[in-house]
Structures are given as C-alpha cells and as structure tokens.
Design a protein around this motif. Structure first.
Motif, PDB file in Angstrom:
ATOM      1  N   ILE A 319       0.666  -1.148  -0.010  1.00  0.00           N
ATOM      2  CA  ILE A 319       0.013   0.123  -0.204  1.00  0.00           C
ATOM      3  C   ILE A 319       0.793   1.266  -0.080  1.00  0.00           C
ATOM      4  N   HIS A 320       0.514   2.094  -0.929  1.00  0.00           N
ATOM      5  CA  HIS A 320       1.370   3.418  -0.837  1.00  0.00           C
ATOM      6  C   HIS A 320       0.770   4.760  -0.637  1.00  0.00           C
ATOM      7  N   HIS A 321       1.425   5.846  -0.436  1.00  0.00           N
ATOM      8  CA  HIS A 321       0.861   7.090  -0.231  1.00  0.00           C
ATOM      9  C   HIS A 321       0.560   7.813  -1.341  1.00  0.00           C
ATOM     10  N   ILE A 322      -0.651   8.312  -1.486  1.00  0.00           N
ATOM     11  CA  ILE A 322      -1.128   9.271  -2.405  1.00  0.00           C
ATOM     12  C   ILE A 322      -0.315  10.451  -2.555  1.00  0.00           C
ATOM     13  N   PHE A 323      -0.413  11.199  -1.111  1.00  0.00           N
ATOM     14  CA  PHE A 323       0.653  12.432  -0.975  1.00  0.00           C
ATOM     15  C   PHE A 323       1.747  11.598  -0.183  1.00  0.00           C
ATOM     16  N   PRO A 324       2.857  11.512  -1.312  1.00  0.00           N
ATOM     17  CA  PRO A 324       4.251  10.787  -0.898  1.00  0.00           C
ATOM     18  C   PRO A 324       4.476  11.291   0.658  1.00  0.00           C
ATOM     19  N   LYS A 325       4.917  10.101   1.368  1.00  0.00           N
ATOM     20  CA  LYS A 325       5.189  10.565   2.681  1.00  0.00           C
ATOM     21  C   LYS A 325       6.579  11.368   3.009  1.00  0.00           C
ATOM     22  N   ASN A 326       7.568  11.328   2.469  1.00  0.00           N
ATOM     23  CA  ASN A 326       8.526  12.142   2.498  1.00  0.00           C
ATOM     24  C   ASN A 326       8.095  13.755   2.000  1.00  0.00           C
ATOM     25  N   TYR A 327       7.455  13.738   0.875  1.00  0.00           N
ATOM     26  CA  TYR A 327       7.099  14.912   0.405  1.00  0.00           C
ATOM     27  C   TYR A 327       6.389  15.878   1.525  1.00  0.00           C
ATOM     28  N   LEU A 328       5.284  15.086   2.376  1.00  0.00           N
ATOM     29  CA  LEU A 328       4.526  15.724   3.393  1.00  0.00           C
ATOM     30  C   LEU A 328       5.697  15.871   4.585  1.00  0.00           C
ATOM     31  N   LYS A 329       6.613  15.082   4.943  1.00  0.00           N
ATOM     32  CA  LYS A 329       7.626  15.494   5.975  1.00  0.00           C
ATOM     33  C   LYS A 329       8.433  16.602   5.682  1.00  0.00           C
ATOM     34  N   LYS A 330       8.860  16.587   4.379  1.00  0.00           N
ATOM     35  CA  LYS A 330       9.692  17.666   4.055  1.00  0.00           C
ATOM     36  C   LYS A 330       8.874  19.008   4.077  1.00  0.00           C
ATOM     37  N   ASN A 331       7.604  19.030   4.067  1.00  0.00           N
ATOM     38  CA  ASN A 331       6.892  20.320   3.987  1.00  0.00           C
ATOM     39  C   ASN A 331       6.169  20.428   5.345  1.00  0.00           C
ATOM     40  N   GLY A 332       6.662  19.835   6.553  1.00  0.00           N
ATOM     41  CA  GLY A 332       6.154  20.133   7.960  1.00  0.00           C
ATOM     42  C   GLY A 332       5.184  19.005   8.413  1.00  0.00           C
ATOM     43  N   ILE A 333       4.712  18.312   7.817  1.00  0.00           N
ATOM     44  CA  ILE A 333       3.801  17.311   8.277  1.00  0.00           C
ATOM     45  C   ILE A 333       4.633  15.929   8.846  1.00  0.00           C
ATOM     46  N   ASN A 334       5.142  16.217  10.083  1.00  0.00           N
ATOM     47  CA  ASN A 334       5.999  15.095  10.580  1.00  0.00           C
ATOM     48  C   ASN A 334       5.279  14.252  11.273  1.00  0.00           C
ATOM     49  N   ASN A 335       4.162  14.355  11.618  1.00  0.00           N
ATOM     50  CA  ASN A 335       3.251  13.530  12.727  1.00  0.00           C
ATOM     51  C   ASN A 335       3.005  12.346  11.849  1.00  0.00           C
ATOM     52  N   MET A 338      -0.469  11.288  10.990  1.00  0.00           N
ATOM     53  CA  MET A 338      -0.854  12.304   9.619  1.00  0.00           C
ATOM     54  C   MET A 338      -0.527  11.839   8.656  1.00  0.00           C
ATOM     55  N   TYR A 339       0.654  11.637   8.241  1.00  0.00           N
ATOM     56  CA  TYR A 339       1.015  11.192   6.852  1.00  0.00           C
ATOM     57  C   TYR A 339       0.752   9.733   6.728  1.00  0.00           C
ATOM     58  N   ASN A 340       0.353   8.906   7.644  1.00  0.00           N
ATOM     59  CA  ASN A 340      -0.074   7.593   7.479  1.00  0.00           C
ATOM     60  C   ASN A 340      -1.697   7.536   7.399  1.00  0.00           C
ATOM     61  N   GLN A 341      -2.236   8.332   7.403  1.00  0.00           N
ATOM     62  CA  GLN A 341      -3.803   8.001   7.381  1.00  0.00           C
ATOM     63  C   GLN A 341      -4.144   7.209   6.305  1.00  0.00           C
ATOM     64  N   VAL A 342      -5.051   6.320   6.585  1.00  0.00           N
ATOM     65  CA  VAL A 342      -5.629   5.328   5.460  1.00  0.00           C
ATOM     66  C   VAL A 342      -6.337   6.103   4.341  1.00  0.00           C
ATOM     67  N   GLU A 351       6.486   0.059  -9.324  1.00  0.00           N
ATOM     68  CA  GLU A 351       7.147   0.624 -10.373  1.00  0.00           C
ATOM     69  C   GLU A 351       6.356   1.906 -10.418  1.00  0.00           C
ATOM     70  N   ILE A 352       5.200   2.158 -10.303  1.00  0.00           N
ATOM     71  CA  ILE A 352       4.090   3.547 -10.378  1.00  0.00           C
ATOM     72  C   ILE A 352       4.873   4.253  -9.187  1.00  0.00           C
ATOM     73  N   ASN A 353       4.884   3.603  -7.984  1.00  0.00           N
ATOM     74  CA  ASN A 353       5.072   4.541  -6.610  1.00  0.00           C
ATOM     75  C   ASN A 353       6.499   4.867  -6.780  1.00  0.00           C
ATOM     76  N   ILE A 354       7.337   4.101  -7.555  1.00  0.00           N
ATOM     77  CA  ILE A 354       8.831   4.653  -7.377  1.00  0.00           C
ATOM     78  C   ILE A 354       9.163   5.680  -8.440  1.00  0.00           C
ATOM     79  N   ARG A 355       8.236   5.872  -9.451  1.00  0.00           N
ATOM     80  CA  ARG A 355       8.196   7.015 -10.341  1.00  0.00           C
ATOM     81  C   ARG A 355       7.695   8.350  -9.489  1.00  0.00           C
ATOM     82  N   ILE A 356       6.656   8.030  -8.861  1.00  0.00           N
ATOM     83  CA  ILE A 356       6.127   9.064  -8.218  1.00  0.00           C
ATOM     84  C   ILE A 356       7.182   9.784  -7.165  1.00  0.00           C
TER      85      ILE A 356
END
Length: 431
Positions: A319-335, A338-342, A351-356
C-alpha cells in the motif's frame, strides 16, 4: 535419571469439590485455578467435558473437532494419525473430514473454539459456551437439576452441529459466499467472530430450507455489516444469542432490514463511517471493507490500466501514499499518524510508486496528463482522460486531487474519506 526418578516424590495438590456445587460454580473454579498458568477458557472446559464423556460419544466428537482443526495447519499428519488412532480410522467421521487435507483456502481457518461456538450457536440457539457445559452435564435450566436425558440429547445435538460444520459441501459453500464479498484471504478478516456467526447463520438458514440465493444475500450483507459496525468485537456471546434467536424466530430478511435501518442509517454513512476512516491503521475494519469493495468491483490499482487491486492483494503488494510520505515530511507534516492516514493509502504497482517518488500530487499528476496527451506510458499505461477519471473513481480519489499540494492535504483527506464512505455504501447495497 535422578531428576526423572524424583517425579515420584513430587506432591500434587488435590482440590475436592462438593458434589452439590452447580456446574456454573465448577466452571468458575476451573477457570480461576488455571488462570495462574496458561489461561483457560470456557471452550477449554467444554472440550474437557466432551472428551471425558464415556456414555454419549464425547470422545468421537472431540476427535472430529481436534483433527479437523489440526489438518488445516498440518495436512501432512493425516496418514500418521489414521495409522495411530484405530478408533477414529474405523469411523465414518475420518472420511468426512479427509477433504481438508487437499483444501488450500486461507480465508477462514477455524480452531476448536470456533467450531464449538458455531456448532453450539447454530444447533442450540445460544451464545454462552458455559451454557454448553451445563447442557452436556444434563442441566435443566428450569428445575436446576441435572438429568441424563438432557445430557444425552445435548451430546446428540452437538454432534449434529459439529458434523454440519465440518461437512465439505457446507463449508465450501460458505467460503464461496465469504469470498464473493471481496474477502479473498485472511489479511482482510478483521473479526473471526463475525465469520463464526455468519457460518452459524448459514447453517441455520440451510436447516430451515431458506432459498439458497436468499441465504447468500443475507450472509454476504451480514458479514460486511458485522465488520463495519464491529458487531462482535469484545465479548460476543450475548450478541450471538440475541441475533441467532431473532433470525430463527423472525423472517430473516425482515430482521436484516431492521438491523440495517438501526445500524446503517444516513448518519452512519455520512458521519460515523467517515469518522471511522480517520485512522492511521491498515487493519482498520472500515478500510478493510473499502479494499473488499474494490476487489468485488474489480477496481484497478491507482494509475494502473490493467492491474487490479485483487491481484495486488493476492500477491501481497504494498500500500502506498497518494501524497508521498517524504513529501509531506519535508513540508512540515511530520506526525506519523497524519501522513499515514488510511485516506492517504492506495494500492498501486511498485514501479508506479517508485516513479512518483517524493513529488507533490499536482506535479506527478501533471506528468500523467502530459503522458496522456503525448501517448507515452510512464506512470502506468492509462491512455485517456476519461480512463484517468474512472481510475480516480475506482480508488475514491477526488478529481480536484490532480491540482493539489501540501496546502490541500487536510482538505484532501476529508474529501477522500467521504468518497470512500460512499464507495463502501454503494458496495454494501449491491451485495
């Protein structure tokens, strides 16, 4: 050798119980004494009562239950058990459970507690396993006396219930119904008790000769309803008893409708379910039902043209993140919660997730739209805007998501939870 010989001198405590104690008091003493070691349950006591019986076939019932459950875990033991247990080998019951050794489903692997609970609920229309112990002891609940005739009848009914449970046709038809809800493996089962009651209900409706198509519909909807409402979480016995008696006395369709109206009102779909999806746990029952709905609908993975969610689940895809986890963390959403919401989770190809990677949705979705315009495949192979729109619907993702960035994240979560709830609602009423 000295240590082995010393066993003879070990003092064993013996507790003598008065013969005027009720079976309920004996059960309570049994459970309390054993709570100091491996905690034993009413089901353990019931199995002890069954195996110690010498008058009404308890030993055979115990073997059916034990071996049936054992063969799910270790089918290779069948031949050795048959060779070493002549009594069981010569019984018809050994042939009746042999089918298990060639079965490979992993949706519902019952243990002895499950078998007892289903057989008892189905045949006796009761939920408390302690009542089974009482009945096997001949308990007359009206006069509070123990009668041999009641014990004999109870063992006979229990044997019938167990044999119906392990019957190959019954079991496989039940599994097919469960799989038709989108439950294709045990990873999606969030309540074994929900399956236990569903099987008891299935057997009860079959015994009443309810139309098979109606049985399928009722059992399918009841399983999903039970998951969504956590109907049998915690201590389920009183709920088991209440539900099985109402299904037995009332028109089954009418009782299902009554529960739907009470438990699955507009307030449930529009508010409570949306709130239940506010979770960071992938074992959240509501999220599991959403995945079941996608499987049932043959929904494709996020940005996949051909690969469906069912295949990704079967292959234990991630299961992957629609809003990428690292993208959210870099932009202040470190909880983490919060970033692991279902509502931020989706099944998609690795392969799609890797390219995102760590891109904002409005960046990588612009690239998806560019690939559609140019006819080049990079993020999956979706080739038209209409197909992309449908793919977002299949995954309950709002269309405006394609223009979102971190500032829109909380709004996105709210919108997606509501779409997921509607998706689940449509799925439920299509069963």
């Amino acid at each position: 050798m000295k240590k082995l010989d010393s066993i003879k001198s070990i003092n064993l405590g013996v507790i003598e119980l008065s013969d005027d104690l009720s079976i309920e008091e004996v059960t309570e003493i049994f459970i309390r004494i054993n709570s100091q070691g491996v905690v034993l349950s009413n089901a353990d006591f019931a199995m002890s009562k069954i195996s110690s019986d010498e008058l009404f076939g308890g030993s055979l019932i115990r073997r059916i239950i034990d071996y049936f459950c054992h063969f799910w875990e270790r089918p290779m033991d069948y031949e050795s058990i048959i060779q070493n247990d002549e009594f069981f080998a010569n019984s018809e019951e050994s042939k009746k459970i042999k089918w298990v050794i060639k079965d490979n489903q992993d949706v519902y692997i019952p243990d002895y507690t499950d078998v007892l609970r289903v057989a008892f609920t189905y045949k006796f229309k009761r939920g408390k396993i302690s009542d089974l112990v009482s009945l096997l002891s001949g308990r007359d609940f009206n006069t509070r006396e123990n009668k041999e005739s009641i014990a004999k009848e109870s063992f006979e009914k229990l044997k019938e219930g167990v044999e119906d449970f392990v019957n190959e046709v019954n079991f496989k038809r039940f599994i097919m119904i469960i799989q038709s809800t989108g439950i294709i493996n045990k990873s999606l089962v969030r309540s074994t008790n929900a399956l236990n009651f569903a099987y008891a209900l299935f057997l009860s409706l079959r015994e009443k000769k309810v139309d098979p198509n109606l049985i399928e519909k009722i059992v399918r909807k009841w399983v999903v309803l039970s998951f969504l409402t956590s109907r049998y979480s915690g201590s389920p016995e009183s709920r088991f008893e209440s539900d099985i008696r109402r299904f037995d006395k009332l028109n089954p369709e009418e009782y299902l409708k009554q529960v739907e109206e009470g438990e699955l009102s507009d307030a449930f779909w529009n508010n409570l379910l949306v709130s239940n999806l506010e979770s960071s746990s992938t074992i959240n029952p509501s999220f599991s039902v959403f995945i079941m709905a996608q499987i049932k609908n043959n929904a494709r993975g996020f940005l996949s043209e051909h690969i469906i969610v069912k295949s990704l689940v079967e292959e234990k895809g991630d299961i992957h993140h629609i809003f990428p986890k690292n993208y959210l963390k870099k932009n202040g959403i470190n909880n983490r919660s919060m970033y692991n919401q279902v509502a931020n989770y989706v099944y998609t190809q690795s392969e799609i997730n890797i390219r995102i990677k760590d891109k904002a949705p409005n960046i990588y979705m612009k690239e998806v739209l560019d690939q559609i315009n140019k006819g080049e495949a990079y993020y999956g192979s979706i080739g038209s805007k209409d197909d992309l729109k449908h793919n977002l619907y299949e995954n309950a993702i709002p269309e405006e998501f394609v223009e979102m960035d971190v500032e829109d994240y909380l709004n996105f979560l709210d919108k997606r939870r509501r779409l997921m709830s509607q998706y689940i609602k449509d799925f439920y009423f299509s069963l």
